[in-house]
Write a protein that holds these residues in place. Structure first.
Motif, short mmCIF file in Angstrom:
data_model
loop_
_atom_site.label_atom_id
_atom_site.label_comp_id
_atom_site.label_asym_id
_atom_site.label_seq_id
_atom_site.Cartn_x
_atom_site.Cartn_y
_atom_site.Cartn_z
N LYS A 34 24.66 15.99 6.73
CA LYS A 34 24.94 14.55 6.63
C LYS A 34 23.90 13.70 7.35
O LYS A 34 23.36 12.74 6.77
N ILE A 35 23.62 14.02 8.62
CA ILE A 35 22.67 13.19 9.37
C ILE A 35 21.27 13.23 8.75
O ILE A 35 20.63 12.18 8.58
N PRO A 36 20.74 14.43 8.39
CA PRO A 36 19.44 14.42 7.69
C PRO A 36 19.46 13.55 6.44
O PRO A 36 18.48 12.84 6.16
N ARG A 37 20.55 13.59 5.68
CA ARG A 37 20.64 12.78 4.45
C ARG A 37 20.63 11.29 4.79
O ARG A 37 19.89 10.51 4.17
N TRP A 38 21.42 10.88 5.78
CA TRP A 38 21.49 9.46 6.16
C TRP A 38 20.14 8.97 6.70
O TRP A 38 19.74 7.84 6.43
N ILE A 39 19.45 9.82 7.44
CA ILE A 39 18.14 9.42 7.97
C ILE A 39 17.14 9.18 6.83
O ILE A 39 16.42 8.18 6.82
N ARG A 40 17.10 10.10 5.89
CA ARG A 40 16.15 9.96 4.78
C ARG A 40 16.49 8.76 3.91
O ARG A 40 15.60 8.05 3.43
N GLU A 41 17.80 8.50 3.71
CA GLU A 41 18.21 7.33 2.94
C GLU A 41 17.82 6.04 3.66
O GLU A 41 17.35 5.08 3.04
N TYR A 42 17.98 6.02 4.97
CA TYR A 42 17.69 4.81 5.75
C TYR A 42 16.19 4.55 5.82
O TYR A 42 15.73 3.41 5.64
N THR A 43 15.39 5.60 6.09
CA THR A 43 13.95 5.41 6.29
C THR A 43 13.18 5.40 4.98
O THR A 43 12.10 4.81 4.90
N GLY A 44 13.70 6.10 3.96
CA GLY A 44 12.95 6.25 2.72
C GLY A 44 11.74 7.14 2.89
O GLY A 44 10.83 7.12 2.04
N LYS A 45 11.69 7.92 3.96
CA LYS A 45 10.52 8.76 4.25
C LYS A 45 10.86 10.23 4.08
O LYS A 45 12.01 10.66 4.23
N ASP A 46 9.84 11.01 3.78
CA ASP A 46 9.97 12.47 3.71
C ASP A 46 9.69 13.01 5.11
O ASP A 46 8.54 13.14 5.51
N LEU A 47 10.73 13.30 5.84
CA LEU A 47 10.60 13.71 7.25
C LEU A 47 10.88 15.20 7.40
O LEU A 47 11.66 15.79 6.65
N GLN A 48 10.23 15.81 8.38
CA GLN A 48 10.49 17.21 8.72
C GLN A 48 11.62 17.25 9.75
O GLN A 48 11.50 16.62 10.81
N ILE A 49 12.68 17.96 9.46
CA ILE A 49 13.84 17.98 10.35
C ILE A 49 14.12 19.41 10.80
O ILE A 49 14.28 20.31 9.97
N GLU A 50 14.14 19.61 12.11
CA GLU A 50 14.46 20.92 12.68
C GLU A 50 15.77 20.81 13.46
O GLU A 50 16.14 19.73 13.92
N THR A 51 16.47 21.94 13.60
CA THR A 51 17.75 21.92 14.29
C THR A 51 17.81 23.05 15.34
O THR A 51 17.19 24.10 15.17
#
Length: 408
Positions: free
Chosen positions: A320-337
């Motif tokens: 959920k949080i990765p999805r909300w971040i990408r929707e908000y920023t509109g950027k292709d971000l690298q996400i690690e957990t």
């Protein structure tokens, strides 16, 4: 909340450290009066940190932590040593166990230097008192620069000195701190707080999660009343009150819906925001979340959780949080957990750290993670504050806290 129900995050954490075969496991068993740790003459029997929640008089609820030897060898051994050093990040009081017949070593000195650097209260427990000669004791004291109050001679085999060690541990770990509150300082007797708790596949069956339990208890301490509802019942409940409630507190995952259903004249916040305030990092988290607006294509973000749990198909931290971040920023971000005890010492490759509320982490470990980010200049926020921000309702959600409200 009874002694056995005290959350791990609220217990004093006592760590036992030392070289292999120094007698760490024997000493911890003698201190607790239980066989918590496996004892063997074979070096390296303890291969991973061992945790046990219990009551230790005169301290009360504690977590006892036995660790691998700090002199372990080889590739696997170096990983075990690293795990032992990681345990320091959650240690409220340390016991350095030294073999009284062997004396102190460079490994003991290096560990004690790290303990002192972190400001952790400690006791050096010299084991095998019945076999140690006075010259060895003097050498240990001089090599490690110990005062008489920091040195305790014990025998795990005979029990000699164990009661004194328990008293020394209690004195070192006892802490006098201002009482921390989640929400009761914002409530008056007879106030009503409405708590919104979603019940879905991610909700633990038959119980509430820890922040929800703690919030209800804090409301009761204030002499106020809590009304707990699911998100689809909120609008009806609010319409049934003859007097408006003092506040609405929601699970962050339904922030947007709850904000729509809560009239503007009723203050709204979340369990995550209250937990950030309780842990002392609300201001840092609110500052950190604004970094979302300056992220660039390809930037790397770390999402970190303090506990481990079974991942659901729509997991909050990994989905959920990765999805909300990408929707908000509109950027292709690298996400690690990361989850559980794993938290990188070096955060320099990340543009932002997003942490869970930290309800399962004790205060020392949470402060360590926060200071790691602050010292390296890496912005850090938490789940609830990020969700409120991307949904456009953060300012409303911190209105209860004027100093934070003025920052936005």
């Amino acid at each position: 909340m009874g002694m056995n129900q005290t959350p791990v995050s609220e217990r004093i954490h006592i760590g036992f450290f030392g070289k292999r075969n120094a007698g760490k496991s024997s000493v911890i068993n003698a201190v607790t009066g239980q066989d918590l740790a496996v004892v063997s003459d074979v070096k390296g029997t303890t291969t991973d940190p061992v945790y046990k929640s219990m009551e230790l008089l005169p301290l009360g609820p504690v977590v006892m932590m036995d660790t691998p030897g700090i002199d372990d060898e080889g590739t696997l051994g170096s990983l075990r040593v690293r795990k032992s050093y990681q345990v320091l990040n959650k240690t409220d009081a340390a016991v350095l166990v030294i073999d009284g017949t062997a004396g102190a070593s460079e490994e003991d000195r290096a560990l004690l230097e790290r303990i002192r650097m972190k400001g952790i209260p400690f006791i050096a427990a010299v084991n095998k008192k019945e076999l140690a000669v006075s010259e060895k004791i003097t050498g240990i004291k001089e090599m490690l620069d110990l005062t008489d109050d920091q040195l305790c001679l014990v025998s795990a085999a005979t029990g000699e000195g164990i009661n004194e060690l328990k008293e020394r541990i209690a004195a070192a770990a006892r802490r006098e701190e201002p009482e921390r509150m989640l929400v009761r300082d914002l409530l008056a007797p007879s106030d009503i707080a409405v708590l919104v708790v979603p019940i879905d596949s991610a909700a633990p069956r038959g119980r509430l999660i820890l922040p929800q339990q703690q919030t209800i208890r804090d409301i009761l301490e204030a002499g106020a009343a809590s009304v707990v509802v699911k998100e689809d019942e909120l609008k009806h409940i609010l319409g049934s009150f003859s007097e408006k409630p003092r506040m609405v507190i929601t699970d962050s995952q339904v922030f947007a819906q709850v904000s729509r259903d809560t009239p503007p004249d009723i203050p709204l916040t979340s369990f995550s925001i209250l937990m950030a305030r309780y842990k002392g990092n609300l201001e840092q988290a609110v500052r950190g979340v604004t970094t979302l607006d300056s992220l660039e294509q390809g930037d790397t973000i770390l999402i970190s959780e303090g506990c481990t749990h079974h991942r659901q198909c729509d997991d909050i931290g990994t989905v959920k949080i990765p999805r909300w971040i990408r929707e908000y920023t509109g950027k292709d971000l690298q996400i690690e957990t990361t989850s559980g005890t794993e938290f990188p010492d070096d955060l320099s490759r990340y543009k932002l750290v997003i942490h869970c509320g930290g309800c399962m982490l004790n205060e020392r470990e949470m402060k360590y993670r926060l200071s790691c980010a602050e010292d390296q200049g890496i912005p850090m926020t938490n789940y609830g504050i990020l969700i409120a921000y991307v949904k456009g309702i953060l300012k409303r959600s911190v209105e209860l806290f004027p100093e934070i409200y003025k920052m936005l």
